[in-house]
Design an enzyme around this catalytic site. Structure first.
Site, PDB file in Angstrom:
ATOM      1  N   GLU A  16      44.077   1.713 -44.210  1.00  0.00           N
ATOM      2  CA  GLU A  16      44.144   1.984 -42.773  1.00  0.00           C
ATOM      3  C   GLU A  16      44.019   3.479 -42.496  1.00  0.00           C
ATOM      4  OE1 GLU A  16      47.350   1.125 -39.119  1.00  0.00           O
ATOM      5  OE2 GLU A  16      48.017   1.118 -41.213  1.00  0.00           O
ATOM      6  N   LYS A  89      43.030  -3.453 -34.631  1.00  0.00           N
ATOM      7  CA  LYS A  89      44.429  -3.827 -34.876  1.00  0.00           C
ATOM      8  C   LYS A  89      45.010  -4.462 -33.606  1.00  0.00           C
ATOM      9  CE  LYS A  89      48.627  -1.777 -36.903  1.00  0.00           C
ATOM     10  NZ  LYS A  89      49.159  -0.536 -37.504  1.00  0.00           N
ATOM     11  N   CYS A 126      47.415  -3.534 -41.251  1.00  0.00           N
ATOM     12  CA  CYS A 126      48.847  -3.232 -41.435  1.00  0.00           C
ATOM     13  C   CYS A 126      49.772  -4.209 -40.705  1.00  0.00           C
ATOM     14  CB  CYS A 126      49.133  -1.794 -41.039  1.00  0.00           C
ATOM     15  SG  CYS A 126      50.637  -1.135 -41.842  1.00  0.00           S
TER      16      CYS A 126
END
Length: 533
Positions: A16, A89, A126
């Site tokens: 990330e 995300k 994540c």
């Protein structure tokens, strides 16, 4: 890319925000910074041209919708010089040290796999996988990107992360990954950032699990590395020999070793990434805290880049100097003795016409403030950065001097309780060094600030084992005084300690940044009002 291509890798997965590091914070508010990242994205996509290796990497991308925040936290898939797909995300953490909703627009779905060479890749970023799986759950999500990807035909889950290290994180991380594998019955590839940025330390621990939850390969903690795997048609994973350092059997070390390695990385990257200095100075008092910081600094920077000053006063014990000399010899760092008696007397004489002869806390606090003046003078003259040697127990209770021993560029052990300091020091001698580097006298003497004759820390604080237990429950588990007392602690002591924590918030507001190794550290992850009345 070159190394991966020469090894015959078909898809290279990077963590990330690999183009920006975690977290860029308010740099993301600058259009020029965002444009620089977008240019880097184009360069990385172009770098896949003419190569057999595809690239999946984390970065910042532009939100061109005209509404919301200007950018996304994204994963880009590229091959043959072309962008094949992107994933934004969805779950943006806004707790503890995380503040992603301040900068990024959220992906509200739907969540679709990315196609790559006949495989459907379920890519997550994540928190999209940590969903409702954190050590302390501040809030829960009603969306599971990984589950939706599986429902839509993903043949694997890929998670790119910039997940900070905390004590016990490797074990909890593996449990979290295995729970997803068990639920989804899919192999899982996990790529995590390595390195420290100010207070956050990223431990890496990248790994791959097959659909049964077996760890096929795992990169050692705190090291930049990679694992090469073959993903078979039947879904099984086979580790290849291209990177023999990786091993499914490489179990991560437990505390205190893992915490020590985290702090070493934190110090090394702080110096390397700020670029302010390549050398450090600290005050070496003959006590356990400065002894441990000296070890961490020597390990991170090399003994030749660490200098210590020992600064005895009239009330210092003989061991304050002799134990410091012994440790400096053992570590190979330079030590200078700079007595403060004469300076203290001149300060006292200057103050006497105004407040009378200094006594009590005034006299005690003058000494660390004089010492920090000397340390900062050395720092100014040599360019060496001053390392702070205070621990979490002292910082919590205010057992430290503002503009004195709270000074420095970085709090190396600011997130270690006193008993953890002792535990790590004993482990260093016993296992890391295999010899007595921290003198036995330092480990055995009663903890003392040595600011008054015969003074010990326990004159004002409960025994550290008791104090640390109360503090851990109050700060990290966020229990109230009644709950803490219910666990067997004296109610009056609990109330006194909680009051000390609350009354010293103004000190911590001015404290140096401290390396984070717990789930709730002082600093950006604990935003407490100074005025609570």
């Amino acid at each position: 890319m070159g190394e991966a291509a020469s090894a015959g890798v078909e898809l290279l997965i990077l963590p990330e925000l690999v183009t920006a590091a975690y977290s860029p914070m308010d740099l993301l508010e600058r259009p020029a910074f965002r444009e620089a990242l977008y240019a880097a994205n184009r360069e990385l996509v172009a770098a896949t041209s003419g190569a057999e290796t595809g690239l999946l990497f984390g970065t910042v991308t532009a939100n061109t919708s005209g509404t919301g925040r200007p950018c996304y936290n994204s994963a880009l898939l590229a091959s043959g010089g072309e962008l094949l797909g992107e994933v934004h995300k969805a779950l943006l953490p806004t707790y503890d040290v995380f503040d992603e909703l301040r900068y990024f627009e959220s992906n509200r779905g739907p969540f679709e796999p990315l196609a790559f060479r006949g495989r459907a890749l379920g890519v997550t970023v994540c928190e999209d996988l940590w969903q409702n799986e954190n050590e302390i759950q501040y809030h829960t999500y009603d969306t599971s990107p990984a589950a939706e990807l599986a429902e839509r035909g993903a043949q694997c889950i890929i998670n790119i992360s910039a997940s900070p290290y905390t004590r016990g994180k490797p074990a909890s991380r593996l449990k979290m990954l295995r729970r997803h594998v068990e639920r989804l019955e899919l192999p899982l590839f996990y790529a995590n950032q390595v390195g420290a940025n100010t207070e956050l330390i990223h431990d890496g621990d990248s790994m791959a699990l097959d659909a049964r939850g077996r760890v096929a390969a795992r990169v050692p903690l705190f090291e930049e590395g990679w694992v090469d795997l073959r993903w078979e048609e039947d879904g099984s994973l086979q580790a290849l020999d291209a990177n023999p350092e990786s091993s499914a059997a490489a179990e991560p070390p437990e505390a205190p070793e893992s915490v020590f390695r985290a702090l070493v990385l934190g110090v090394r990257d702080y110096f390397g990434k700020t670029g302010v200095s390549d050398s450090a100075v600290l005050g070496l008092s003959g006590g356990i805290d400065s002894a441990l910081v000296a070890c961490i600094a020597a390990e991170a920077l090399g003994p030749g880049r660490v200098t210590a000053l020992t600064m005895p006063s009239a009330v210092s014990s003989e061991g304050s100097v002799t134990d410091s000399e012994a440790q400096a010899r053992n570590l190979g760092i330079q030590l200078h003795e700079v007595p403060v008696d004469g300076l203290y007397e001149r300060y006292a004489a200057a103050l006497e016409p105004v407040i009378g002869r200094p006594g009590g806390h005034t006299a005690e606090n003058l000494q660390p403030r004089i010492r920090q003046t000397l340390l900062m003078a050395f720092s100014n003259d040599t360019g060496a950065l001053l390392l702070n040697t205070g621990n979490k127990s002292e910082l919590a209770t205010g057992y430290c001097t503002l503009y004195g021993d709270m000074a420095g560029a970085l709090g190396v052990i600011a997130d270690l309780y006193k008993m953890e300091v002792y535990e790590m020091a004993r482990w260093l001698n016993r296992e890391h060094y295999g010899r007595e580097v921290i003198p036995r006298a330092v480990l055995e003497k009663a903890p003392s600030a040595e600011l008054a004759p015969g003074q010990t820390d326990q004159d004002r604080l409960p025994p550290y084992k008791e104090l640390d237990g109360i503090l851990r429950r109050y700060l990290e588990l966020q229990e109230g005084p009644e709950e803490i007392a219910g666990a067997g602690y004296d109610p009056q002591t609990v109330r006194r300690i909680v009051r000390m924590v609350q009354q010293n918030e103004f000190k911590r507001f001015q404290a140096v940044p401290g390396l984070k190794v717990s789930v709730k550290a002082f600093g950006s992850g604990r935003r407490w009002p100074l005025a609570q009345g």
